[in-house]
Design a protein around this motif. Sequence first.
Motif, short mmCIF file in Angstrom:
data_model
loop_
_atom_site.label_atom_id
_atom_site.label_comp_id
_atom_site.label_asym_id
_atom_site.label_seq_id
_atom_site.Cartn_x
_atom_site.Cartn_y
_atom_site.Cartn_z
N ASP A 396 20.80 8.56 7.65
CA ASP A 396 20.84 8.67 6.17
C ASP A 396 20.27 10.13 5.86
OD1 ASP A 396 17.88 8.67 6.35
OD2 ASP A 396 17.88 6.51 6.27
N ALA A 397 20.22 10.35 4.17
CA ALA A 397 19.91 11.64 3.94
C ALA A 397 18.45 12.11 4.25
CB ALA A 397 20.02 11.85 2.46
N GLU A 398 17.52 11.17 4.68
CA GLU A 398 16.20 11.64 5.09
C GLU A 398 15.88 12.03 6.60
OE1 GLU A 398 14.16 11.96 2.63
OE2 GLU A 398 15.91 11.43 1.29
N GLN A 399 17.05 11.86 7.42
CA GLN A 399 16.93 12.24 8.64
C GLN A 399 16.71 13.71 9.03
OE1 GLN A 399 20.20 10.58 11.32
NE2 GLN A 399 19.64 11.77 13.12
N PRO A 400 15.89 14.11 9.80
CA PRO A 400 15.79 15.56 10.13
C PRO A 400 16.84 16.06 10.52
CG PRO A 400 13.79 14.29 11.08
CD PRO A 400 14.93 13.27 10.65
N ILE A 401 17.18 17.41 9.75
CA ILE A 401 18.48 17.96 10.24
C ILE A 401 18.69 18.48 11.67
CG2 ILE A 401 17.85 20.48 9.54
CD1 ILE A 401 20.66 20.64 8.61
N GLY A 402 17.36 18.81 12.14
CA GLY A 402 17.15 18.96 13.74
C GLY A 402 17.64 18.21 14.46
N LEU A 403 17.78 16.95 14.21
CA LEU A 403 18.28 15.73 15.13
C LEU A 403 19.73 15.82 15.21
CD1 LEU A 403 15.54 13.19 14.50
CD2 LEU A 403 15.69 14.71 16.24
N LEU A 404 20.50 16.52 14.39
CA LEU A 404 21.98 16.28 14.21
C LEU A 404 22.72 17.36 15.07
CD1 LEU A 404 22.68 16.35 10.19
CD2 LEU A 404 22.04 14.39 11.76
N SER A 405 23.91 16.85 15.34
CA SER A 405 24.94 17.55 16.58
C SER A 405 25.14 19.05 15.69
CB SER A 405 26.21 16.81 16.81
OG SER A 405 26.72 16.83 15.69
N GLY A 406 25.40 20.03 16.32
CA GLY A 406 26.04 21.36 15.80
C GLY A 406 26.88 21.32 14.59
N GLY A 407 27.94 20.31 15.06
CA GLY A 407 28.93 20.19 14.12
C GLY A 407 28.60 19.45 12.79
N ASN A 408 27.72 18.69 12.70
CA ASN A 408 27.10 18.09 11.51
C ASN A 408 26.00 19.16 10.85
OD1 ASN A 408 28.11 15.29 11.21
ND2 ASN A 408 27.57 15.14 13.33
N GLN A 409 25.18 19.70 11.64
CA GLN A 409 24.33 20.74 11.05
C GLN A 409 25.20 21.74 10.25
OE1 GLN A 409 21.99 22.54 14.25
NE2 GLN A 409 20.84 20.86 14.45
N GLN A 410 26.47 22.12 11.02
CA GLN A 410 27.32 23.09 10.13
C GLN A 410 27.96 22.41 8.82
OE1 GLN A 410 27.99 26.51 11.83
NE2 GLN A 410 28.12 26.58 9.60
N LYS A 411 28.40 21.14 8.86
CA LYS A 411 28.63 20.48 7.53
C LYS A 411 27.52 20.35 6.58
CE LYS A 411 31.68 17.47 10.03
NZ LYS A 411 32.14 16.22 10.54
N VAL A 412 26.30 20.42 7.05
CA VAL A 412 25.09 20.25 6.10
C VAL A 412 24.97 21.62 5.28
CG1 VAL A 412 22.71 20.06 5.78
CG2 VAL A 412 23.87 18.27 7.00
N LEU A 413 25.29 22.81 6.05
CA LEU A 413 25.09 24.01 5.72
C LEU A 413 26.27 24.22 4.57
CD1 LEU A 413 24.22 26.51 8.49
CD2 LEU A 413 22.76 25.39 6.49
N LEU A 414 27.53 23.69 4.84
CA LEU A 414 28.59 24.01 3.87
C LEU A 414 28.26 23.30 2.56
CD1 LEU A 414 31.45 24.90 3.69
CD2 LEU A 414 32.24 22.85 4.68
N ALA A 415 27.58 21.94 3.02
CA ALA A 415 27.32 21.05 1.87
C ALA A 415 26.30 21.87 0.65
CB ALA A 415 26.69 19.78 2.06
N ARG A 416 25.35 22.60 1.34
CA ARG A 416 24.42 23.23 0.65
C ARG A 416 24.91 24.23 -0.44
NH1 ARG A 416 20.51 26.88 4.28
NH2 ARG A 416 19.47 24.89 4.58
N TRP A 417 26.02 24.94 -0.05
CA TRP A 417 26.75 26.00 -0.71
C TRP A 417 27.47 25.44 -1.79
CZ3 TRP A 417 23.99 30.01 -1.57
CH2 TRP A 417 23.02 30.40 -0.43
N LEU A 418 28.29 24.34 -1.34
CA LEU A 418 29.06 23.54 -2.22
C LEU A 418 28.37 23.04 -3.46
CD1 LEU A 418 31.62 21.84 0.37
CD2 LEU A 418 31.90 24.17 -0.97
N ALA A 419 27.21 22.46 -3.11
CA ALA A 419 26.37 21.96 -4.24
C ALA A 419 26.04 23.17 -5.25
CB ALA A 419 25.10 21.53 -3.48
N THR A 420 26.15 24.34 -4.98
CA THR A 420 25.99 25.19 -6.08
C THR A 420 27.22 25.68 -6.84
OG1 THR A 420 26.48 27.23 -4.87
CG2 THR A 420 24.23 26.48 -4.44
N GLU A 421 28.25 24.98 -6.54
CA GLU A 421 29.69 25.20 -7.21
C GLU A 421 30.07 26.74 -7.16
OE1 GLU A 421 29.36 23.35 -10.96
OE2 GLU A 421 29.44 21.41 -10.14
#
Length: 504
Positions: A396-421
């Motif tokens: 879920d969204a409360e899971q620490p990002i450090g526990l994700l795979s590299g590919g999923n961490q990269q997707k979170v970073l992409l989401a971070r910037w997409l959220a700023t439109e």
Amino acid sequence: MTDTPVLETIGLSKSFPGVRALHNVDFRLFPGEIHTLMGQNGAGKSTLINVLTGVHEHDAGEIRLGGSPVNFAAPMEAEAAGIRTLYQEVNLCPNLSVAENVFAGRQLKRHGAIDWKSIHVRAQKALADLNVSVDVTKSLDTYPIAVQQMVAIARALSVDARVLILDEPTSSLDDGEVTRLFDVLRKLRHSGLAILFVTHFLEQTYAVSDRITVMRNGEREGEYLAKDLPVELLVSKMVGHERMTERLKRAASEPPAQRGAAAPFLEMRGVGRRGLMNPVDLDVQPGQILGLAGLLGSGRTETARLLFGAERSDAGATKVSGKPVKLHSPRDAVRQGIGYCPEDRKKEGIVADLSIRENIILALQARLGLWRCIRKAKQREIADDYIEQLGIKARDAEQPIGLLSGGNQQKVLLARWLATEPRMLILDEPTRGIDVAAKFEIMDRVLALCAKGLGILFISSEVSEVVRVSHRIAVLRDRRKVAEVAGHTTSEDEVYRLIAGGSQ
């Protein structure tokens, strides 16, 4: 130059948990030569140096110094044997004087007291031998990095060094300072010193090298006399030609959708910073991907950081939507609608101890400011939306990002910037270190965003990937832009030729 190596490895191997860093490496360094170690990131150059100098213990093979086997348990043992190493960051004490740095830990004494007069005289002479004239009583930090490099060399040579290892010594120097350093290295070579030089700059390699060893994937690809190794062949040996999967073959034949010419969202004219990046001209258009191609050290990340305000330029001008802007900091860039996914996601991207939700909303909250806090319910809504959109695999969204795979961490970073439109996104090595499936999933998302009008600056060490997704490609070499070509009509081999110094 003699026929007997002063420093040699035979069958050297070194592994770390899950990583084979060196495998059966043979290496020779002769007195009176400048020997350059070349290879891409992860090729094994740093590990080889660390094993040679006692930072790491090797697993197999042999190291010989002056023909005799050695096994250094610590860097101090290597230094005592005459192997001195200068790293990219000058490892001196900036608060001490020049003379104190040259003789730190081994001060000359007279009648039981430190003989400052003799120290000053000998430090002045040591630097004069390197064609450097400075006041050795002044604090080291009053001098530029080029002078500090010379002080480090003077310190190394004042203890009868047999081998001098220089690890990326020119990364913070401008062209004039590089020329001065190379004049000193040639003088030291003629005195019989053996010099191991590590760099990513092709022009510098051929300006100073007698011999070149190429490393690839932890193995020695080969050893060559510099005069017998054309630059195009060197690039080919460094990069190698990995067999493409069927999916890669299909993707390589599918150029990005072409869009009509549009006014640039961002224009850079002569933007650069002394010692970091030579002045560069770039345009990023809405709905297009501008790829940056070049070997490691060519200036790809430096250009991205200048554009995002992470490094402040000291030359040139930048326009956003036709209006002049000053990008003095990342905050300035974010306000202009620019996002940046950095190359090193673990050090500069994710905050490992925070949750996926907290990582996603970081940039958006920073843009809004401390006094406009995003409600936690809204944060969850944003995070859940991007987890679904980008297919982030998490509990879920409360899971620490450090526990994700590299590919999923990269997707979170992409989401971070997409959220700023954002109106423009800088992607520096977005697919490095992730599996093939995640790589194509991320790039599919990037292409879809581009089709909706987002301008993208795309950086990858995989030239095949740059060619596949880019509408235009800016080719960089030795911290300069040397060419710009159309992505869909340019082959991978043509880009490598430009990287190696061919004409456009």
